[in-house]
Design a protein around this motif. Structure first.
Motif, short mmCIF file in Angstrom:
data_model
loop_
_atom_site.label_atom_id
_atom_site.label_comp_id
_atom_site.label_asym_id
_atom_site.label_seq_id
_atom_site.Cartn_x
_atom_site.Cartn_y
_atom_site.Cartn_z
N TYR A 1 128.09 41.61 10.83
CA TYR A 1 127.26 42.41 9.85
C TYR A 1 127.74 42.58 8.99
CZ TYR A 1 124.59 43.95 14.06
OH TYR A 1 123.77 43.15 14.99
N ALA A 2 127.02 42.70 7.44
CA ALA A 2 126.67 44.00 6.47
C ALA A 2 127.25 45.77 7.05
CB ALA A 2 126.47 43.63 5.37
N MET A 3 128.25 45.95 6.76
CA MET A 3 128.52 47.57 6.94
C MET A 3 127.83 48.44 4.89
SD MET A 3 128.77 47.67 9.87
CE MET A 3 129.02 49.27 10.01
N ALA A 4 127.68 49.69 5.82
CA ALA A 4 127.66 50.75 4.59
C ALA A 4 128.13 52.26 5.30
CB ALA A 4 125.85 50.50 3.67
N ILE B 1 129.61 47.09 2.17
CA ILE B 1 131.18 45.58 2.17
C ILE B 1 129.95 44.93 2.73
CG2 ILE B 1 131.96 46.91 4.16
CD1 ILE B 1 134.02 46.28 3.17
N SER B 2 130.81 43.24 2.16
CA SER B 2 130.17 42.30 3.23
C SER B 2 130.35 42.08 4.85
CB SER B 2 130.62 41.47 2.39
OG SER B 2 132.03 40.69 2.10
N TRP B 3 130.11 41.56 5.02
CA TRP B 3 130.14 40.53 6.75
C TRP B 3 131.73 40.38 6.33
CZ3 TRP B 3 132.38 35.74 7.88
CH2 TRP B 3 131.93 35.17 7.27
N ALA C 1 127.45 66.47 2.08
CA ALA C 1 126.27 65.43 2.32
C ALA C 1 127.40 65.18 4.16
CB ALA C 1 126.59 64.33 2.65
N VAL C 2 126.10 64.96 4.34
CA VAL C 2 126.45 63.76 6.40
C VAL C 2 126.12 62.38 5.73
CG1 VAL C 2 124.71 63.42 8.35
CG2 VAL C 2 124.58 66.02 7.53
N TYR C 3 127.18 61.94 6.46
CA TYR C 3 127.49 60.17 5.72
C TYR C 3 127.57 60.05 6.96
CZ TYR C 3 129.64 61.93 1.53
OH TYR C 3 130.22 62.28 0.08
N TYR C 4 126.74 58.80 7.10
CA TYR C 4 126.68 57.73 7.84
C TYR C 4 126.84 56.59 7.67
CZ TYR C 4 122.46 61.66 8.48
OH TYR C 4 121.82 62.96 8.64
N CYS C 5 126.99 55.85 8.64
CA CYS C 5 127.46 54.55 8.49
C CYS C 5 126.49 53.50 9.43
CB CYS C 5 129.07 54.03 9.99
SG CYS C 5 128.98 52.60 9.89
N ALA C 6 126.05 52.44 8.54
CA ALA C 6 124.54 51.56 8.86
C ALA C 6 125.51 50.33 8.78
CB ALA C 6 123.90 51.66 8.17
N SER C 7 124.42 49.69 9.37
CA SER C 7 124.96 47.71 9.54
C SER C 7 123.84 46.90 9.39
CB SER C 7 125.39 47.66 10.95
OG SER C 7 124.87 48.00 11.81
N ARG C 8 123.70 46.26 8.67
CA ARG C 8 122.47 45.21 8.77
C ARG C 8 123.13 43.60 8.83
NH1 ARG C 8 118.20 44.45 5.32
NH2 ARG C 8 117.61 42.12 5.83
N PHE C 9 122.11 42.81 9.92
CA PHE C 9 122.83 41.19 10.16
C PHE C 9 123.15 40.64 9.06
CE2 PHE C 9 123.49 38.20 12.95
CZ PHE C 9 122.79 37.08 13.12
N ASP C 10 123.61 39.69 8.80
CA ASP C 10 123.77 38.94 7.59
C ASP C 10 123.62 37.93 7.84
OD1 ASP C 10 125.80 38.71 4.72
OD2 ASP C 10 123.83 37.73 5.53
N TYR C 11 122.09 37.19 8.83
CA TYR C 11 122.16 35.97 9.17
C TYR C 11 122.47 35.13 8.68
CZ TYR C 11 117.62 35.84 7.43
OH TYR C 11 116.26 35.92 7.37
N LEU C 12 122.62 35.17 7.24
CA LEU C 12 121.86 34.39 7.08
C LEU C 12 123.82 33.59 6.01
CD1 LEU C 12 119.27 34.53 4.17
CD2 LEU C 12 119.57 32.68 5.93
N SER D 1 125.50 35.68 3.52
CA SER D 1 125.28 35.75 2.45
C SER D 1 126.76 35.88 1.70
CB SER D 1 123.96 36.36 2.41
OG SER D 1 124.33 38.12 2.33
N GLY D 2 127.16 36.70 2.52
CA GLY D 2 127.85 37.63 1.70
C GLY D 2 127.75 38.92 1.02
N ARG D 3 126.28 39.16 1.23
CA ARG D 3 125.93 39.92 0.42
C ARG D 3 126.99 41.97 0.72
NH1 ARG D 3 119.68 40.29 0.76
NH2 ARG D 3 119.77 42.15 -0.74
N ALA D 4 127.30 42.42 -0.43
CA ALA D 4 127.27 44.30 0.37
C ALA D 4 126.63 45.18 0.64
CB ALA D 4 128.71 44.04 -0.87
N TYR D 5 125.61 44.68 -0.13
CA TYR D 5 124.17 45.82 -0.04
C TYR D 5 122.44 44.96 0.23
CZ TYR D 5 121.03 48.52 -2.35
OH TYR D 5 119.78 49.84 -2.86
#
Length: 126
Positions: free
Chosen positions: A32-35, A51-53, A92-103, A105-109
């Motif tokens: 997972y990429a994280m944000a 940040i990338s996976w 602010a309220v700060y949230y942690c979020a994740s995105r499955f980077d199934y490819l 890809s190394g993307r950070a955003y």
């Protein structure tokens, strides 16, 4: 499913520092990429840092660039946001979020994230 729990929020004086933590459980964290995304009172959610996976790539909003640092520890299933030179407008309220980077890809955003934590409040006093 991925569960995310943030911690580390609180009250801090302007110019000070704070580190937020995000504990992840569930599916393989390292895929997972994280944000960190924040929401100030009366405003829409704003992407702050990603940040990338692998942790190799990072991406920051202009508003936090040079002051915030995102990192992760895949062995501990943790993500972090080190915040420095804090300003009242960082409140602010700060949230942690994740995105499955199934490819891997190394993307950070990403424009959309799959899972979100409950958020942690950061208040910066002037």
């Amino acid at each position: 499913q991925v569960q995310l729990v943030e911690s580390g929020g609180g009250l801090v004086q302007a110019g000070g520092s704070r580190r937020l933590s995000c504990a992840a459980s569930g599916r393989a964290f390292s895929t997972y990429a994280m944000a960190w995304v924040r929401q100030a009172p009366g405003k829409e959610r704003e992407f702050a840092a990603g940040i990338s996976w692998s942790g190799v790539n990072t991406y920051y909003a202009d508003s936090v660039k040079g002051r915030f640092t995102i990192s992760r520890d895949n062995a501990k299933n943790m993500a972090y946001l080190q915040m420095g030179s804090l300003k009242p407008e960082d409140t602010a309220v700060y949230y942690c979020a994740s995105r499955f980077d199934y490819l891997y890809s190394g993307r950070a955003y990403f424009t959309n994230y799959d899972y979100w934590g409950q958020g942690t409040q950061v208040t910066v006093s002037s």
